[in-house]
Write a protein that holds these residues in place. Structure first.
Motif, mmCIF file in Angstrom:
data_model
loop_
_atom_site.group_PDB
_atom_site.id
_atom_site.type_symbol
_atom_site.label_atom_id
_atom_site.label_comp_id
_atom_site.label_asym_id
_atom_site.label_seq_id
_atom_site.Cartn_x
_atom_site.Cartn_y
_atom_site.Cartn_z
ATOM 1 N N SER A 41 0.807 -1.221 0.000
ATOM 2 C CA SER A 41 0.000 0.000 0.000
ATOM 3 C C SER A 41 0.839 1.270 0.000
ATOM 4 N N LEU A 42 1.887 1.339 0.821
ATOM 5 C CA LEU A 42 2.715 2.543 0.866
ATOM 6 C C LEU A 42 3.431 2.775 -0.461
ATOM 7 N N SER A 95 5.398 6.425 8.225
ATOM 8 C CA SER A 95 4.179 5.774 8.700
ATOM 9 C C SER A 95 4.382 4.272 8.839
ATOM 10 N N ASP A 96 3.676 3.706 9.788
ATOM 11 C CA ASP A 96 3.600 2.256 9.932
ATOM 12 C C ASP A 96 2.717 1.715 8.810
ATOM 13 N N PRO A 97 3.197 0.769 7.985
ATOM 14 C CA PRO A 97 2.364 0.246 6.898
ATOM 15 C C PRO A 97 1.028 -0.308 7.367
ATOM 16 N N LYS A 98 1.001 -0.913 8.547
ATOM 17 C CA LYS A 98 -0.255 -1.457 9.065
ATOM 18 C C LYS A 98 -1.242 -0.340 9.387
ATOM 19 N N LEU A 99 -0.723 0.768 9.915
ATOM 20 C CA LEU A 99 -1.590 1.917 10.194
ATOM 21 C C LEU A 99 -2.141 2.485 8.898
ATOM 22 N N PHE A 100 -1.283 2.594 7.888
ATOM 23 C CA PHE A 100 -1.732 3.127 6.607
ATOM 24 C C PHE A 100 -2.806 2.216 5.998
ATOM 25 N N ASP A 101 -2.597 0.898 6.067
ATOM 26 C CA ASP A 101 -3.591 -0.040 5.548
ATOM 27 C C ASP A 101 -4.931 0.149 6.241
#
Length: 253
Positions: A41-42, A95-101
């Motif tokens: 996603s990022l 950003s944390d990829p999990k947060l962005f997801d």
């Protein structure tokens, strides 16, 4: 990349380029397309900035006259939007990829809402705050939404279009010329941040860029002949559907 992936990204870039040049909001379907071909996603978000940059740049020649009329008034607006875009892009790189997801469905729904109700928000700002106060608020909002644009960006073209109309660039084509120039300028800054951060997938970006270049030129050239009402309805419907899909995926992850 497989040939079918190249053709898919080219086709999505072509459609996205046309739509971005006309009004903006193509990220609502170009970003999911990049994720669909396997990008995280990022990386998909950062790659989308580079892939869709030509859609705004290639539309500018069609608006030469409008940009000449705007003249020096463009520079303060570019400064506000550019600073905001850099802040948002830097935020994305840490950003944390999990947060962005987890934020994706909310960001898409938020962008769709702004796309749908931009005209109403513009009218209410002028009615409640007056023209002069609304100008100040819009410049602050331009900075704030450019942070959002540097971070994700879906629907930002519509937001920019509404803002520049509030500022007094009332005709659609003059407002659209300014929107395309602002979008191109802060996208270049975001790409610089993402490139340094190693977030751009260059082959996928190149495939989509070819389509968005052609689409951007076509969109800028033939914008006067497009029925915007039907396009707006289609993008709003797609945005709602897409956010629903991502909410569903998040709930079943």
């Amino acid at each position: 990349m497989p040939l079918e992936t190249i053709l898919l990204l080219f086709s999505i870039g072509l459609v996205g380029g046309v739509w971005n040049a006309i009004a903006g909001g193509a990220t609502l379907f170009t970003f999911p397309a990049l994720m669909a071909v396997g990008l995280p996603s990022l990386v998909a978000n950062a790659t989308n900035y580079l892939a869709m940059l030509p859609s705004n740049l290639s539309a500018l020649p069609a608006y030469r006259q409008e940009l000449r009329e705007i003249g020096h008034r463009i520079w303060p607006l570019m400064a506000y939007s550019g600073l905001g875009a850099i802040c948002g892009s830097l935020l994305l790189t840490v950003s944390d990829p999990k947060l962005f997801d987890a934020l994706i469905p909310f960001l898409i729904l938020f962008a769709t809402g702004l796309f749908a109700f931009g005209d109403l928000l513009r009218a209410r700002a002028i009615r409640h705050f007056g023209d002069h106060a609304s100008q100040t608020l819009v410049r602050i909002a331009l900075f704030a939404f450019s942070i959002y644009g540097g971070y994700f960006g879906a629907g930002l073209g519509i937001i920019l279009l509404a803002m520049v109309q509030i500022m007094g660039f009332a005709t659609f084509h003059m407002a659209n010329s300014l929107k395309n120039l602002l979008a191109a300028s802060f996208t270049i800054l975001s790409i610089g941040v993402f490139g340094i951060g190693g977030l751009i997938a260059w082959p996928e970006a190149a495939a989509m860029m070819v389509g968005s270049t052609i689409g951007g030129y076509m969109g800028g050239r033939y914008a006067k002949y497009v029925n915007e009402r039907y396009l707006r309805i289609a993008v709003i419907a797609f945005g709602v559907l897409l956010s629903g899909v991502y909410f569903y995926r998040m709930g079943n992850a």
